[in-house]
Every structure is written in structure tokens, then in C-alpha cells.
Write a protein that holds these residues in place. Sequence first.
Motif, PDB file in Angstrom:
ATOM      1  N   ASP A   1       1.132  -1.227  -0.169  1.00 14.18           N
ATOM      2  CA  ASP A   1      -0.282  -0.129  -0.112  1.00 14.18           C
ATOM      3  C   ASP A   1       1.000   1.264  -0.464  1.00 14.18           C
ATOM      4  OD1 ASP A   1       0.920   0.888   2.463  1.00 14.18           O
ATOM      5  OD2 ASP A   1      -0.951  -0.349   3.983  1.00 14.18           O
ATOM      6  N   PRO A   2       0.452   2.552  -0.592  1.00 16.18           N
ATOM      7  CA  PRO A   2       1.482   3.824  -0.342  1.00 16.18           C
ATOM      8  C   PRO A   2       2.073   4.069   0.856  1.00 16.18           C
ATOM      9  CG  PRO A   2      -1.618   4.143  -1.188  1.00 16.18           C
ATOM     10  CD  PRO A   2      -1.009   2.943  -0.585  1.00 16.18           C
ATOM     11  N   ARG A   3       1.437   3.515   1.536  1.00 17.94           N
ATOM     12  CA  ARG A   3       1.799   3.609   3.131  1.00 17.94           C
ATOM     13  C   ARG A   3       3.893   3.175   3.224  1.00 17.94           C
ATOM     14  NH1 ARG A   3      -0.344   5.343   8.722  1.00 17.94           N
ATOM     15  NH2 ARG A   3      -2.149   6.034   7.125  1.00 17.94           N
ATOM     16  N   GLU A   4       3.275   1.735   3.068  1.00 17.36           N
ATOM     17  CA  GLU A   4       4.928   0.537   2.978  1.00 17.36           C
ATOM     18  C   GLU A   4       5.272   1.017   1.571  1.00 17.36           C
ATOM     19  OE1 GLU A   4       2.562  -3.435   4.076  1.00 17.36           O
ATOM     20  OE2 GLU A   4       1.716  -2.779   2.333  1.00 17.36           O
ATOM     21  N   ALA A   5       5.267   1.415   0.222  1.00 19.51           N
ATOM     22  CA  ALA A   5       6.002   1.745  -0.267  1.00 19.51           C
ATOM     23  C   ALA A   5       7.041   3.057   0.016  1.00 19.51           C
ATOM     24  CB  ALA A   5       5.024   2.063  -1.472  1.00 19.51           C
ATOM     25  N   ARG A   6       5.792   4.347   0.215  1.00 16.61           N
ATOM     26  CA  ARG A   6       6.912   5.319   1.111  1.00 16.61           C
ATOM     27  C   ARG A   6       7.878   4.717   1.804  1.00 16.61           C
ATOM     28  NH1 ARG A   6       6.524  10.428   0.085  1.00 16.61           N
ATOM     29  NH2 ARG A   6       7.522  10.889   1.774  1.00 16.61           N
ATOM     30  N   ALA A   7       7.769   4.112   2.683  1.00 15.66           N
ATOM     31  CA  ALA A   7       8.729   3.753   3.416  1.00 15.66           C
ATOM     32  C   ALA A   7       9.662   2.696   2.991  1.00 15.66           C
ATOM     33  CB  ALA A   7       8.188   2.190   4.549  1.00 15.66           C
ATOM     34  N   ILE A   8       9.929   2.543   2.066  1.00 17.50           N
ATOM     35  CA  ILE A   8      10.788   1.966   0.755  1.00 17.50           C
ATOM     36  C   ILE A   8      11.983   2.649   1.030  1.00 17.50           C
ATOM     37  CG2 ILE A   8      12.043   1.701  -0.768  1.00 17.50           C
ATOM     38  CD1 ILE A   8       9.088  -0.079  -1.617  1.00 17.50           C
TER      39      ILE A   8
ATOM     40  N   PRO B   1      24.183 -11.907   2.800  1.00 18.21           N
ATOM     41  CA  PRO B   1      24.018 -10.743   2.446  1.00 18.21           C
ATOM     42  C   PRO B   1      23.250 -10.134   3.736  1.00 18.21           C
ATOM     43  CG  PRO B   1      22.491 -11.820   1.292  1.00 18.21           C
ATOM     44  CD  PRO B   1      23.252 -12.784   2.089  1.00 18.21           C
ATOM     45  N   VAL B   2      23.382  -8.785   4.235  1.00 17.54           N
ATOM     46  CA  VAL B   2      22.352  -8.512   5.803  1.00 17.54           C
ATOM     47  C   VAL B   2      21.132  -8.284   4.849  1.00 17.54           C
ATOM     48  CG1 VAL B   2      22.739  -6.081   6.996  1.00 17.54           C
ATOM     49  CG2 VAL B   2      24.318  -7.605   7.124  1.00 17.54           C
ATOM     50  N   ILE B   3      20.086  -8.338   5.087  1.00 20.76           N
ATOM     51  CA  ILE B   3      18.663  -7.976   4.960  1.00 20.76           C
ATOM     52  C   ILE B   3      18.286  -6.512   5.338  1.00 20.76           C
ATOM     53  CG2 ILE B   3      16.726  -8.726   4.290  1.00 20.76           C
ATOM     54  CD1 ILE B   3      18.931 -10.161   2.646  1.00 20.76           C
ATOM     55  N   GLU B   4      18.366  -5.324   4.903  1.00 21.67           N
ATOM     56  CA  GLU B   4      17.986  -4.639   5.731  1.00 21.67           C
ATOM     57  C   GLU B   4      16.581  -4.163   6.007  1.00 21.67           C
ATOM     58  OE1 GLU B   4      21.115  -1.711   4.349  1.00 21.67           O
ATOM     59  OE2 GLU B   4      20.581  -2.408   2.930  1.00 21.67           O
ATOM     60  N   GLU B   5      16.019  -4.197   6.969  1.00 27.05           N
ATOM     61  CA  GLU B   5      14.438  -3.276   6.665  1.00 27.05           C
ATOM     62  C   GLU B   5      14.126  -2.081   6.325  1.00 27.05           C
ATOM     63  OE1 GLU B   5      11.175  -3.160  10.624  1.00 27.05           O
ATOM     64  OE2 GLU B   5      13.367  -4.512  10.491  1.00 27.05           O
ATOM     65  N   GLY B   6      13.521  -2.014   5.440  1.00 24.50           N
ATOM     66  CA  GLY B   6      13.551  -0.866   4.400  1.00 24.50           C
ATOM     67  C   GLY B   6      13.642  -1.210   3.328  1.00 24.50           C
ATOM     68  N   THR B   7      14.172  -2.194   3.420  1.00 21.42           N
ATOM     69  CA  THR B   7      14.427  -2.726   1.379  1.00 21.42           C
ATOM     70  C   THR B   7      13.765  -3.597   1.137  1.00 21.42           C
ATOM     71  OG1 THR B   7      17.302  -2.407   2.391  1.00 21.42           O
ATOM     72  CG2 THR B   7      16.665  -3.540   0.505  1.00 21.42           C
ATOM     73  N   LEU B   8      13.431  -2.899  -0.294  1.00 22.79           N
ATOM     74  CA  LEU B   8      12.623  -3.838  -1.298  1.00 22.79           C
ATOM     75  C   LEU B   8      13.445  -4.436  -1.887  1.00 22.79           C
ATOM     76  CD1 LEU B   8      10.076  -4.312  -2.627  1.00 22.79           C
ATOM     77  CD2 LEU B   8      10.623  -2.600  -4.667  1.00 22.79           C
TER      78      LEU B   8
ATOM     79  N   HIS C   1       5.750   4.809 -10.220  1.00 19.59           N
ATOM     80  CA  HIS C   1       4.663   4.311  -9.025  1.00 19.59           C
ATOM     81  C   HIS C   1       6.227   5.178  -7.587  1.00 19.59           C
ATOM     82  CE1 HIS C   1       2.095   2.258  -7.000  1.00 19.59           C
ATOM     83  NE2 HIS C   1       2.923   1.939  -6.330  1.00 19.59           N
ATOM     84  N   LEU C   2       6.632   4.463  -7.493  1.00 22.18           N
ATOM     85  CA  LEU C   2       7.855   4.813  -6.355  1.00 22.18           C
ATOM     86  C   LEU C   2       7.818   6.616  -6.671  1.00 22.18           C
ATOM     87  CD1 LEU C   2      10.015   2.171  -6.311  1.00 22.18           C
ATOM     88  CD2 LEU C   2       7.481   2.051  -4.580  1.00 22.18           C
ATOM     89  N   ALA C   3       7.807   6.646  -7.515  1.00 21.26           N
ATOM     90  CA  ALA C   3       8.697   7.969  -7.703  1.00 21.26           C
ATOM     91  C   ALA C   3       7.609   9.226  -7.622  1.00 21.26           C
ATOM     92  CB  ALA C   3       9.312   8.873  -8.980  1.00 21.26           C
ATOM     93  N   ARG C   4       6.389   8.819  -8.250  1.00 22.36           N
ATOM     94  CA  ARG C   4       4.901   9.474  -7.508  1.00 22.36           C
ATOM     95  C   ARG C   4       4.575   9.317  -6.029  1.00 22.36           C
ATOM     96  NH1 ARG C   4       3.214  13.223  -7.986  1.00 22.36           N
ATOM     97  NH2 ARG C   4       1.026  12.409  -8.766  1.00 22.36           N
ATOM     98  N   ILE C   5       4.791   8.428  -5.459  1.00 26.99           N
ATOM     99  CA  ILE C   5       4.956   8.109  -3.932  1.00 26.99           C
ATOM    100  C   ILE C   5       5.665   9.233  -3.558  1.00 26.99           C
ATOM    101  CG2 ILE C   5       4.859   6.779  -2.175  1.00 26.99           C
ATOM    102  CD1 ILE C   5       3.203   4.097  -4.021  1.00 26.99           C
ATOM    103  N   HIS C   6       6.906   9.470  -4.128  1.00 27.44           N
ATOM    104  CA  HIS C   6       7.805  10.229  -3.374  1.00 27.44           C
ATOM    105  C   HIS C   6       7.596  11.267  -3.257  1.00 27.44           C
ATOM    106  CE1 HIS C   6      10.068   6.113  -1.697  1.00 27.44           C
ATOM    107  NE2 HIS C   6      10.351   6.897  -0.762  1.00 27.44           N
ATOM    108  N   ASP C   7       8.477  12.406  -4.582  1.00 28.41           N
ATOM    109  CA  ASP C   7       8.269  13.467  -5.053  1.00 28.41           C
ATOM    110  C   ASP C   7       8.486  13.834  -6.289  1.00 28.41           C
ATOM    111  OD1 ASP C   7      11.243  13.563  -4.735  1.00 28.41           O
ATOM    112  OD2 ASP C   7      11.833  14.656  -3.590  1.00 28.41           O
ATOM    113  N   LEU C   8       8.405  12.921  -6.927  1.00 25.34           N
ATOM    114  CA  LEU C   8       8.002  13.337  -8.554  1.00 25.34           C
ATOM    115  C   LEU C   8       6.975  14.352  -8.770  1.00 25.34           C
ATOM    116  CD1 LEU C   8       9.797  12.641 -10.879  1.00 25.34           C
ATOM    117  CD2 LEU C   8       8.192  11.384 -11.905  1.00 25.34           C
ATOM    118  N   SER C   9       7.187  15.279  -9.309  1.00 24.17           N
ATOM    119  CA  SER C   9       6.658  16.034  -9.398  1.00 24.17           C
ATOM    120  C   SER C   9       4.925  15.696 -10.720  1.00 24.17           C
ATOM    121  CB  SER C   9       6.715  17.567  -9.988  1.00 24.17           C
ATOM    122  OG  SER C   9       7.017  17.450 -11.557  1.00 24.17           O
TER     123      SER C   9
END
Length: 637
Positions: A317-324, A367-374, A449-457
Motif C-alpha cells: 500500500d502507499p504507506r509501505e511503498a513510502r517506507a522503502i 548478505p545483510v537483509i535490511e529493514e526498509g529494503t525492497l 510508481h515509487l517516484a510519484r509516491i515520493h516527490d516526483l511532480s
Amino acid sequence: MCGIVAYIGNRDSVPILLEGLARLEYRGYDSAGIAVVSRSGDLRVRKVKGRVPELAADVPARLKGSPGIGHTRWATHGEPSDANAHPHSCGPIAIVHNGIIENAEELRAGLIAAGAKFSSQTDSEIFAHLIAAQFGIGSDSPAERAEPGDRGEAGDRGEPGEGAGRGEPVDLEEAVRRALKSVVGTYGLAVLDARHPDRLVVARNGSPVLLGIGDKEMFAASDVAALVRYTRQVVHLDDGEIATLHADGFRTSTLDARRTTKQAAVVEADVASYDADGHAHFMHKEIHEQPGVVERVLRGRLDDRFYTAHLGGLNLDPREARAIKRVKILGCGSAYYSGVLGAQLIEELARVPADAEPASEFRYRGPVIEEGTLYVGVSQSGETYDTLAAVQEVKRKGGHVLGVVNTVGSTIARGVDGGVYLHAGPEVSVTSTKTFTATATVFALLALHLARIHDLSPADGRRITDGLRKLPEQIAQILAMEEEIASLAKDLAHYPGMFFVGRVRGWPVAREGAQKLKEVSYLHAEAYPASELKHGPLALVGPELPTVAIVPDDELIEKNLATLGEIKARRGRVLVVGHSAPDGELADNVLAIPKNEHELDPILLSVPLQLLAYHAAVALGNDVDRPRNLAKSVTVE
Ligand code: G6P
């Protein structure tokens, strides 16, 4: 990789097996063979070093029967030879195997000590002896001479796991189960027993096996390509599952003899996709399919209200996608290079750090599996062992993995938390073309998709959606340049090798371009970041080594032109692949292709390099669709 096909039913299995093997040849092809229970009840095995037509020529017309199993081999243990070709048999038992037995030496020594006589160097032959041994059949044993068609041992009608202690008669499924318990390794396995022509047993661990359901007939194969002529109803076995097939149905169970229930899926593969359709090669056909493929990738996924992309299968969902916080792409070969291109797009558009890594390297370096990594696993086949193992490593450590996969229902597609199908249709040529482009386009959608959830105009979002829509037509325009590219390729094919250079967005293009050329033309091709040229490889530049330079019209063009100057100063021949001819004497040849948005240009710049590799290979007389030493889908380590 190796291919398996099996049939049980009222029809003669020989033509079905040969047809299926021909469809699987693209997976692996240094030898081929079939084993059939003949109409008189004998086990008949024919196998040859070489390709399926050579096998077909070796099979006597009078050989007919069912059930049957077949195999095309890509050598791992033991050189390609008649003896090492599958099927392998011991008495009435015959097997075909994909995968690798890791404890082969130990098992082989034990079997030899017990009297088994091996006739090949393969690890796979162990299965035939191990299974036969469950019936007390060994090469020295009188039981081996049990008459074919001699039915009805005590355990025969038993359900899996029923009755039969060690040394007592068991049914075929139970014998396979017992044999598998001593094997460490991977397998896709099909087994027949000439004494029981009413059944076939197949098993899977780490190497794909699909069942095909027909009308009073059953099929099994390692790849849906072998089945689509006969049925669209398939069942994917899971790792650790065994199935017994009868003409009128099948039952599945685990290695511990627990019954499993399976849902049949309907595959949508188009039979015509497995025909070259008037093209000289599948590679040519698949290159030319790209405008349609990209259109399919985009269909229904672009949003003109918010100028973003919708990818229904992401399960974020958008919240999870933003958290990436980071994106890590994993794949092998061209899938990896498409990931390098994708990572560049994601980082540039979404401003989320992203990179790609070969899946095989990733999984072995702890490998280190990081939280917040997709994490994103990329695979055309969805069966590449290294990619699958990397995906499993991430999941095991609690990471979230998406799949970008072409083959619907494949192992990777089923093993990820969400993902995007390419819908590029079957890719038959060993070297990837349309699926590279389709994957790159999917990454552009994911980036948007990720860009428009972050800050692409919204304005930039619109610029990208418009640019994406132009891709199919622009690819068609590049394909229309084929004659010009073919004549250049013919000319360049006479050099001993080529350099490919590119900067930033051009760098993954250069890498995939070099990969294509080496795969099909066998010319030495080396890709280097243009910026690194003067830090070493410039020593190799001279009149005898041409350079293919990726020079898009973007903010780095001046830097790229400076690199061309360095090459020209050493009298190196230069082919520019870009948008315009550079001023002065910086290029000997120019392929000027249509311009899109600079973020999307790499997708288009890759296309002429596919045609360049294809025509170089044709000029050199190579087997374009089946390059030496390579397999389409590498399902072993
Ligand atoms: C093999 C093929 C390559 C392919 C790679 C990954 O090495 O020869 O062309 O890129 O596997 O395959 P996948 O099916 O995972 O995309």
C-alpha cells in the motif's frame, strides 16, 4: 538447461516425446533420448549425442508404446556422449533427471559395492540403480531379468507409504520415495517401470516439473513448452512432491507420503509462440515482437489522472511503498543487466537508492537483509536456480521480495511476496531480447510508481507517462533501421572483438550490448564505463579493436564526446549509438535512433545492439538460437 517430457495414455508416446523434446531443445541440447515401454512390454531406450532430429532418425519406425519418458541434456557431470545421454536404466526401470546429486560419489560407491554396474559417468544414473535396488534389482541380480510385463508384485496396489518394509516388494512410487531419501541434491525426475506400464512416477526438488492433464492421458514436463500442443491444464509440483500418473489421473504426495491436493491451472501460452513464424530465427522473431510486447507491458498500467503507474501485483500500500528506503535487484545474465538499468531508473526518478547484484554472488556473501529494503528478483524463466536461491535467502531472513518474471506460475513467481508479470509471451531463443526490454519497461513503471509516491511532480510524472507511451512506436522505428545495422554488423564481425562503452544511463546498455554480442557471435566483447576507459582499458584501443559507444543526447554528452576523442586519438574505429552524429571526426559510423525522455532512452538504445549482435552472429554462420555452451534456463547451480 536439461529438459524432461513424459507421457502415459492410449496414444503412441514416441511422436509425443520427440515433439516435446524438440520444443525443449532451447533449454539444453548436447544429447537427447527416450525410453518407452513397447507394445510387447519391453523397455526400449534410444539415446544419442546430438540434437533431437538425430535422435528421431535413430528411433526405429516400429518402436511404439506407452508410457514413455524423454530428455534433452546439457552436460554437467560427464561429457556429452551416447552413454551419458538420458534415459538411464537398470533392469526394467528407466529414469530421466534434471539437477545435480551432491552426494553422488558416496552413493555410487555404495551401489558399486552392492554389485551395480554403471554404464555412464553421470550422477543421474544413480537414480536408476537406487530405485531398482528397492526391488532387489541390481546389475548382477537375477531379478534384473524379470520379464517385462511381469505384473502384480505384492506392494503394487498399495498407497504411498503402505506396507513394504526395506527389502520387501514395493510399488514404484514407494521405491522412488525411498531412493530419494538417500539423495542430497536437486531433481526433476521421471521414472518408468516396464513391469508396470499403467503408471509413471515423477518427483521434484529444485528443478521444475509440471503435470499436463489430457483426456484419458497424462503428460509431465520440465517446461510448459513441451505441453501446450496437447493440453492447457497444468499442475505445478512443489519441491519435495512426488506424483504417480495413470492415464486417467494422478495423485501427489510428499516425501513423507502425506497426500497433497493440487489445483490445476490453465496456461495461456499460444502454440504459435513456439514457431519461428517465417523468421530465420527465434531471436529475430522475438526482437521484432518488441513493439507489441512493450505495449502489453504498459496496457492498463498508466494512470493519466495522477500521472503514475499501477502495478496490481505489488501488494504494497502507499504507506509501505513510502517506507522503502532502498531497492536491491537480483538476477542473472541479461536479467541482472536489466536490473542494473532498472536500478538507475529507480534511483533517478524516485530518488530511492537502488542497485542490482548478480543473484549468485548475493546469496553466497552472507548478505545483510535490511529493514526498509525492497528486494526484487528478476527472471524470464522464473526457474533460474541462483535467482531462486537468492530470493529464498532474502525471505528466510524476513525480507520482502517482489518478482519480475515472465513465466506465469513458475517457481520464483510462486515464491515471492508480490510482483509483476512481463506477459512477453514465451521466449525461445537462448539469448534474451524481448524480455530484457519488457523487464526494463516494468522497472520504468515501478520507478514511476515509487517516484510519484515520493516527490516526483505531476508534470514530470506526465513527461514519463507520455514517454512510455511513445516506446512501442519508437522501437518499431529502430527495427526499421535493420538493413543499415545488418550491414554494419557484417563489417564489424570481422574484427577479433569489440569494446562497448557507456556512461551512467548508457552503462547498462553497454553491458547488455556486450553480453548479446558475446553470446551469439562468440566475439570477445568487453563493456566498460566510458569514464573508466582511461584508467586501464585504453591500453587495448587501436585500429584492430572497434568501440561501440553509447552516446545519448543528455547532460553527459560532452563527457562522452571527450571519450570518443581519446579513442580516435589512438586510431580506434568508433560506432556511435545515440541520437545524432557528433561534430568533427569523432565517429566512423553513427546509428541515430529516436529520442525519448532521457530517463527512458536506455530502453531504446538497447534495441539496435540486439540487431547488431544478431546480424554479426548470422554473418559468422553461428547457430543464433542455440549458442554454444549456453542454456536458456539454468536450473542448477
Ligand atoms: C541463462 C541464459 C541467459 C539468461 C539467464 C537468466 O544464463 O543463457 O540468457 O539471461 O540465464 O535467466 P532468467 O530465466 O532467470 O531470466
